[in-house]
Design a protein around this motif. Sequence first.
Motif, PDB file in Angstrom:
ATOM      1  N   TYR A 127       0.806  -1.220   0.000  1.00  0.00           N
ATOM      2  CA  TYR A 127       0.000   0.000   0.000  1.00  0.00           C
ATOM      3  C   TYR A 127       0.844   1.277   0.000  1.00  0.00           C
ATOM      4  O   TYR A 127       0.310   2.380  -0.088  1.00  0.00           O
ATOM      5  CB  TYR A 127      -0.975  -0.022   1.182  1.00  0.00           C
ATOM      6  N   LYS A 128       2.150   1.128   0.117  1.00  0.00           N
ATOM      7  CA  LYS A 128       3.114   2.221  -0.064  1.00  0.00           C
ATOM      8  C   LYS A 128       2.773   3.478   0.744  1.00  0.00           C
ATOM      9  O   LYS A 128       2.734   4.588   0.217  1.00  0.00           O
ATOM     10  CB  LYS A 128       3.249   2.562  -1.548  1.00  0.00           C
ATOM     11  N   ILE A 129       2.528   3.269   2.045  1.00  0.00           N
ATOM     12  CA  ILE A 129       2.265   4.395   2.940  1.00  0.00           C
ATOM     13  C   ILE A 129       3.594   4.972   3.402  1.00  0.00           C
ATOM     14  O   ILE A 129       4.432   4.273   3.970  1.00  0.00           O
ATOM     15  CB  ILE A 129       1.432   3.939   4.155  1.00  0.00           C
ATOM     16  N   ASP A 130       3.817   6.251   3.125  1.00  0.00           N
ATOM     17  CA  ASP A 130       5.080   6.901   3.471  1.00  0.00           C
ATOM     18  C   ASP A 130       5.262   6.998   4.981  1.00  0.00           C
ATOM     19  O   ASP A 130       4.341   7.364   5.722  1.00  0.00           O
ATOM     20  CB  ASP A 130       5.140   8.312   2.882  1.00  0.00           C
ATOM     21  N   LYS A 131       6.478   6.681   5.413  1.00  0.00           N
ATOM     22  CA  LYS A 131       6.878   6.847   6.805  1.00  0.00           C
ATOM     23  C   LYS A 131       8.136   7.714   6.802  1.00  0.00           C
ATOM     24  O   LYS A 131       9.164   7.318   6.253  1.00  0.00           O
ATOM     25  CB  LYS A 131       7.147   5.487   7.451  1.00  0.00           C
ATOM     26  N   LYS A 132       8.033   8.885   7.400  1.00  0.00           N
ATOM     27  CA  LYS A 132       9.148   9.837   7.375  1.00  0.00           C
ATOM     28  C   LYS A 132       9.867   9.844   8.728  1.00  0.00           C
ATOM     29  O   LYS A 132       9.239   9.950   9.783  1.00  0.00           O
ATOM     30  CB  LYS A 132       8.640  11.250   7.067  1.00  0.00           C
ATOM     31  N   TYR A 133      11.197   9.712   8.663  1.00  0.00           N
ATOM     32  CA  TYR A 133      12.026   9.674   9.861  1.00  0.00           C
ATOM     33  C   TYR A 133      13.056  10.795   9.842  1.00  0.00           C
ATOM     34  O   TYR A 133      13.542  11.195   8.777  1.00  0.00           O
ATOM     35  CB  TYR A 133      12.784   8.341   9.957  1.00  0.00           C
ATOM     36  N   LEU A 134      13.396  11.264  11.038  1.00  0.00           N
ATOM     37  CA  LEU A 134      14.492  12.192  11.219  1.00  0.00           C
ATOM     38  C   LEU A 134      15.619  11.427  11.903  1.00  0.00           C
ATOM     39  O   LEU A 134      15.403  10.817  12.964  1.00  0.00           O
ATOM     40  CB  LEU A 134      14.048  13.373  12.079  1.00  0.00           C
ATOM     41  N   VAL A 135      16.787  11.411  11.273  1.00  0.00           N
ATOM     42  CA  VAL A 135      17.892  10.551  11.702  1.00  0.00           C
ATOM     43  C   VAL A 135      19.114  11.396  12.034  1.00  0.00           C
ATOM     44  O   VAL A 135      19.533  12.240  11.235  1.00  0.00           O
ATOM     45  CB  VAL A 135      18.268   9.566  10.573  1.00  0.00           C
ATOM     46  N   LYS A 136      19.712  11.153  13.204  1.00  0.00           N
ATOM     47  CA  LYS A 136      20.994  11.783  13.537  1.00  0.00           C
ATOM     48  C   LYS A 136      22.078  10.737  13.317  1.00  0.00           C
ATOM     49  O   LYS A 136      22.048   9.659  13.917  1.00  0.00           O
ATOM     50  CB  LYS A 136      21.011  12.264  14.988  1.00  0.00           C
ATOM     51  N   THR A 137      23.016  11.052  12.426  1.00  0.00           N
ATOM     52  CA  THR A 137      24.034  10.078  12.042  1.00  0.00           C
ATOM     53  C   THR A 137      25.413  10.465  12.554  1.00  0.00           C
ATOM     54  O   THR A 137      25.719  11.639  12.753  1.00  0.00           O
ATOM     55  CB  THR A 137      24.122   9.961  10.510  1.00  0.00           C
ATOM     56  N   VAL A 138      26.232   9.443  12.734  1.00  0.00           N
ATOM     57  CA  VAL A 138      27.657   9.665  13.000  1.00  0.00           C
ATOM     58  C   VAL A 138      28.325   9.984  11.664  1.00  0.00           C
ATOM     59  O   VAL A 138      28.248   9.173  10.726  1.00  0.00           O
ATOM     60  CB  VAL A 138      28.301   8.420  13.639  1.00  0.00           C
ATOM     61  N   GLY A 139      28.941  11.146  11.554  1.00  0.00           N
ATOM     62  CA  GLY A 139      29.543  11.543  10.290  1.00  0.00           C
ATOM     63  C   GLY A 139      28.491  12.033   9.304  1.00  0.00           C
ATOM     64  O   GLY A 139      27.289  12.011   9.585  1.00  0.00           O
ATOM     65  N   ILE A 140      28.963  12.466   8.154  1.00  0.00           N
ATOM     66  CA  ILE A 140      28.081  13.014   7.125  1.00  0.00           C
ATOM     67  C   ILE A 140      27.975  12.031   5.965  1.00  0.00           C
ATOM     68  O   ILE A 140      28.990  11.743   5.311  1.00  0.00           O
ATOM     69  CB  ILE A 140      28.617  14.364   6.585  1.00  0.00           C
ATOM     70  N   PRO A 141      26.797  11.513   5.678  1.00  0.00           N
ATOM     71  CA  PRO A 141      26.670  10.607   4.523  1.00  0.00           C
ATOM     72  C   PRO A 141      27.052  11.332   3.229  1.00  0.00           C
ATOM     73  O   PRO A 141      26.576  12.444   2.971  1.00  0.00           O
ATOM     74  CB  PRO A 141      25.178  10.241   4.532  1.00  0.00           C
ATOM     75  N   SER A 142      27.905  10.732   2.453  1.00  0.00           N
ATOM     76  CA  SER A 142      28.343  11.337   1.191  1.00  0.00           C
ATOM     77  C   SER A 142      27.216  11.260   0.159  1.00  0.00           C
ATOM     78  O   SER A 142      26.263  10.494   0.324  1.00  0.00           O
ATOM     79  CB  SER A 142      29.560  10.583   0.657  1.00  0.00           C
ATOM     80  N   PRO A 143      27.326  12.045  -0.929  1.00  0.00           N
ATOM     81  CA  PRO A 143      26.320  11.965  -1.997  1.00  0.00           C
ATOM     82  C   PRO A 143      26.174  10.537  -2.537  1.00  0.00           C
ATOM     83  O   PRO A 143      25.066  10.112  -2.876  1.00  0.00           O
ATOM     84  CB  PRO A 143      26.866  12.906  -3.076  1.00  0.00           C
ATOM     85  N   GLU A 144      27.278   9.799  -2.598  1.00  0.00           N
ATOM     86  CA  GLU A 144      27.225   8.416  -3.087  1.00  0.00           C
ATOM     87  C   GLU A 144      26.422   7.534  -2.131  1.00  0.00           C
ATOM     88  O   GLU A 144      25.646   6.667  -2.572  1.00  0.00           O
ATOM     89  CB  GLU A 144      28.641   7.852  -3.235  1.00  0.00           C
ATOM     90  N   LYS A 145      26.606   7.765  -0.828  1.00  0.00           N
ATOM     91  CA  LYS A 145      25.862   6.990   0.158  1.00  0.00           C
ATOM     92  C   LYS A 145      24.366   7.334   0.113  1.00  0.00           C
ATOM     93  O   LYS A 145      23.514   6.455   0.256  1.00  0.00           O
ATOM     94  CB  LYS A 145      26.418   7.245   1.561  1.00  0.00           C
ATOM     95  N   ILE A 146      24.068   8.601  -0.078  1.00  0.00           N
ATOM     96  CA  ILE A 146      22.674   9.020  -0.192  1.00  0.00           C
ATOM     97  C   ILE A 146      22.015   8.322  -1.379  1.00  0.00           C
ATOM     98  O   ILE A 146      20.895   7.793  -1.282  1.00  0.00           O
ATOM     99  CB  ILE A 146      22.561  10.547  -0.344  1.00  0.00           C
ATOM    100  N   LYS A 147      22.724   8.294  -2.513  1.00  0.00           N
ATOM    101  CA  LYS A 147      22.187   7.630  -3.701  1.00  0.00           C
ATOM    102  C   LYS A 147      21.971   6.146  -3.456  1.00  0.00           C
ATOM    103  O   LYS A 147      20.986   5.555  -3.909  1.00  0.00           O
ATOM    104  CB  LYS A 147      23.137   7.835  -4.883  1.00  0.00           C
ATOM    105  N   SER A 148      22.898   5.537  -2.742  1.00  0.00           N
ATOM    106  CA  SER A 148      22.798   4.118  -2.425  1.00  0.00           C
ATOM    107  C   SER A 148      21.559   3.839  -1.579  1.00  0.00           C
ATOM    108  O   SER A 148      20.812   2.892  -1.839  1.00  0.00           O
ATOM    109  CB  SER A 148      24.053   3.655  -1.690  1.00  0.00           C
ATOM    110  N   LEU A 149      21.328   4.697  -0.574  1.00  0.00           N
ATOM    111  CA  LEU A 149      20.147   4.541   0.273  1.00  0.00           C
ATOM    112  C   LEU A 149      18.865   4.735  -0.533  1.00  0.00           C
ATOM    113  O   LEU A 149      17.870   4.038  -0.326  1.00  0.00           O
ATOM    114  CB  LEU A 149      20.187   5.554   1.424  1.00  0.00           C
TER     115      LEU A 149
END
Length: 242
Positions: A127-149
């Motif tokens: 049913y593709k119901i969106d679930k939005k999260y706010l995440v505090k991460t160790v370090g800064i995810p790179s653009p490549e990591k963002i694309k991977s996610l």
Amino acid sequence: MRLQKYLALAGVASRRASEELIKKGQVKVNNRVITTLGIKINPEVDVVKVDDTPVLYKEKKVYLLLNKPKGYITSVNDPHNRPTVMDLIPGIKERLYPVGRLDLDTEGLLLLTNDGQLAYRITHPKYKIDKKYLVKTVGIPSPEKIKSLEKGVLLTEGKTSPARVRIIKVESSRRWAWVEIIIHEGRKRQVRRMFELVGNPVTRLERIQLSFLTLEGLKTGQYRHLTLEEIRLLKRELGILG
């Protein structure tokens, strides 16, 4: 639900008097006489009769939106006697169930209801119901990591579905970042595992939105009933009639 409780809720008799009716053989479930106390029934499926007269009872549907704090188990009860989200809604008489799970250290938006169809559809990826999260991460995810996610990462049980990810804030020393991620799945500890896989472990996680529902006006630990309009819109999104 226990048979005697069902009879009492339907107004047939008190709980104790309902037990006497059962013992005397005056109660049938699906046309079978019941004389043993403690039998459980499904009010949505089973047909209950007293002296061959059908007993009809429809439990009032309840929909709660809770701002879950850290340190509470998303469960109806816990064998280790840890606090559960049910401890946060002491004034509710109906037996409610959490819709999906937020783990012990995750905070934020959690629905509780006794509407099984709605709960099932919200948690099912179909049913593709969106679930939005706010995440505090160790370090800064790179653009490549963002694309991977965003494309999906390979967890032990399979690849995650596409997600929407964006960096909200970067700490001045670049030791951590706030990242927003929107998914429509609900695998166990999914968001934490996704970020661990790309090398940016999560130190804080909060679900801030489910479909169009937000935490606006709710402090941590507080809950409210969904409005009739919110229930109507949610059911329409899920394809539930009525």
